[in-house]
Scaffold this active site. Sequence first.
Site, PDB file in Angstrom:
ATOM      1  N   PRO A 286       3.532  -6.440  17.985  1.00 28.89           N
ATOM      2  CA  PRO A 286       4.938  -6.457  18.392  1.00 28.89           C
ATOM      3  C   PRO A 286       5.865  -6.561  17.193  1.00 28.89           C
ATOM      4  O   PRO A 286       5.482  -7.070  16.141  1.00 28.89           O
ATOM      5  CB  PRO A 286       5.028  -7.707  19.279  1.00 28.89           C
ATOM      6  CG  PRO A 286       3.875  -8.565  18.872  1.00 28.89           C
ATOM      7  CD  PRO A 286       2.802  -7.626  18.447  1.00 28.89           C
TER       8      PRO A 286
ATOM      9  N   ASP B  38      -1.419 -15.279   2.607  1.00 31.32           N
ATOM     10  CA  ASP B  38      -2.618 -14.752   1.958  1.00 31.32           C
ATOM     11  C   ASP B  38      -3.235 -13.706   2.877  1.00 31.32           C
ATOM     12  O   ASP B  38      -3.014 -13.695   4.095  1.00 31.32           O
ATOM     13  CB  ASP B  38      -3.608 -15.888   1.705  1.00 31.32           C
ATOM     14  CG  ASP B  38      -4.763 -15.463   0.805  1.00 31.32           C
ATOM     15  OD1 ASP B  38      -4.626 -14.433   0.107  1.00 31.32           O
ATOM     16  OD2 ASP B  38      -5.793 -16.155   0.797  1.00 31.32           O
TER      17      ASP B  38
END
Length: 582
Positions: free
Chosen positions: A318, A373
Site C-alpha cells: 500500500p 536496514d
Amino acid sequence: MAWTEAKQIAQTILDGFDIHYQLFRDITGGARARFEAADWHGVQAAARERINYYDQRVQETLRILRRDFKLNDRDDRLWRRVKVEYLRMLPQHRQPELAESFYNSVFCRLFDRRYYNSANIFVWPLFSTEHLEAENPIYRPYYPARDGFVRVFSRILDRLGFSLPFRDRRRDIRNLMQAVHDRFPPNRALAQNFQLAVLSEPFYRNKGAYIIGKVINGADQTPFAVPILNDEQGGLYIDALLAGEDEISDVFSFSRAYFMVDTEVPAAVVDFLRPLMRRKTKAELYTAIGFQKFGKTEFYRDFLKHLRYSADALQVAPGIRGMVMCVFTLPSFPFVFKVIKDRFPPPKEMTPAKVKEKYLLVKMHDRVGRMADSWEYSHVAFPLTRIAPELREQLETECADSLEVDGAALIIKHLYIERRMTPLNLYLHTADEDEILHAVREYGDAIRHLAAANIFPGDFLYKNFGVTRQGRVVFYDYDEICYLTECNFREIPEPPYPEMEMSAEPWYSPGPADVFPEEFATFLLTDPRIRRIFLTLHRDLLDPTWWRARQAVIRSGRLDDIFPYPADRRFKRLKKARPAAG
C-alpha cells in the site's frame, strides 16, 4: 580418491570460515579499546570494515578452491560427499550455524541456482545450537535479595574490567538505585529465584557501551540495559537505566548500527536475548550483533516456513508507488520486498547500479535509528501461485530484467527486504491531532538526526518515511540520498522583478548540488494542521543557515550525540562534561 578430495574441499571451506570468524572477533574485541580511547572515528571505521569481512573471506575461499581443485563442472557425487565431510567437522564447533551458512555462500557462488537444494546446501540447519556453551559462561547471576542492590551493582561494574575509572561511582550507583525505585513496584513480591542475570561482555556501538541483562522473578523475565558513556576527560559514567521490552527493543532496532560484542558462541547470546524481545526474530537478533549474513539465512528459513503455513497472496504494498522500486508484501508477514525497476522516468537521473550504491552506503553508515536496514538477496524463488495478478503484471512491466520464470516459481534476481512500516503519508491521513503532533515531531527529529550523521535524504516527501510499531519515524527511500557535506545550501535569491514571484517557473537556476530549504514548505506543508505544528517545532529546518551550521560541525570532525533512548531516561549529572552517544 574422491573421498580424499571431498574431505580436502570441506576442510578448505571450514578453514575459510574459521579465518573469517577469528578476524571478526579480532576487530570486535578492539571495541573496548576504541571506546576507552574515545576514538569515535575509529569506531565508525571498524564498523564499516567488519561488514565487508564475510564477503572477502568467501571470495578468498573461492580463489583457493578454484586454484587447488578442478571445479569447473559440478559433480553431484563429489559435492554430496563434501557436504557429509563438512558435517563431520561441526559437532565440536562453537559456531556450527554460522559455518553452515558460510558453506552455503561458497557453494552458491560456485554453481547455478538450480542446485540450491537440501542435497547440496543447508537449506535447513542440521545442528542444534540450543545447548551450545562457551568455555567461559556468557552471563553471570547476581542476588540482590541476599547481597543488596548496592553491592550487586558494584560487582557488576567491577567485572566489566574497564581500564578507565568511573568518574563518580557512588553517584552512578545512587542513580541506578533511584531508577530501580522509580520504575519497579516497591512492594512487589520476590520469588525464591529472584536474581539479575547479566551478560559478561558489554555491547559496544558508536559512543556507548551497554550492560545487557534481565531481572528474573518467578516466571517473569524483565530485560534491562545500562548505557555507559565516556566523558572524554578520562572517566566513565552511567547514563541511564532502560527496562522493559519496548525500551530494549528500540536499542536493538533494525534502524541502528550493529553492535560489537565479543563472543565465542553467538548462539548462546541470541538465546539469552530472544525471550527478552519476543517480537524480534532470531534473524534480527543475529543481525543486531553483526552476523547479518546468517541473519539473511535465518530470515529466508522463516519465510519458507511461513509460506508453507499461510495462504494469502503476495501483493503490491500500500502507498504511493515509487519511481525507482517496485515494492510488494505478504499481508501475513511483517516485511516488504523491494525490486529495482529497469528504467526510471524523468526527472530521475539514476541507474540500477547507482541505486545499489545508495543501499550499500546506508548499510555501511551509522543509521542513527532513522534509516531502515535491509537484507540484500539474489535469485529468490517465489511460488507463482502466491503472486497476485496485479503484482505480477507490475513486476513484468517494470522489472522484467530482474525476473526469470522457472517452472512454478518466479525468480527475482536481486531484491531488498525490510521491516514493514506504515508509510508516513498514510499514517497522517488517518491520524488524530495528538498522533499528528507526535508524527510531525518525529519527522523533523528524523531529519535532524540524519543531518547529524552527515546524511541528506534528498526527497523529504512523507511517502519516503515510515512509522514503526512504536511510533518512530524512519526513512526508507534511498535513491536520492547523499552526504550532507556534498550539498550547497542556498537562500532563494530576490526576484529581479516583483511579478516574477507569481510565475509558475522559478526565476533562479539551481546547480546540481544546490538545495533551497525554503522550498520545503511549498511541497511539504500544504496541510494547515501539519504546517502549524512543523513551523512551531522545526521552523529552523527551512533555514539554509541551520544546514550550513550542521555541515560546519561535521567538517570540524565532531560527531554529534544521538541517543537510542528518550532524554527523560538520562540521569542528571552535576558536572557538565561532553556526553557521548549510543
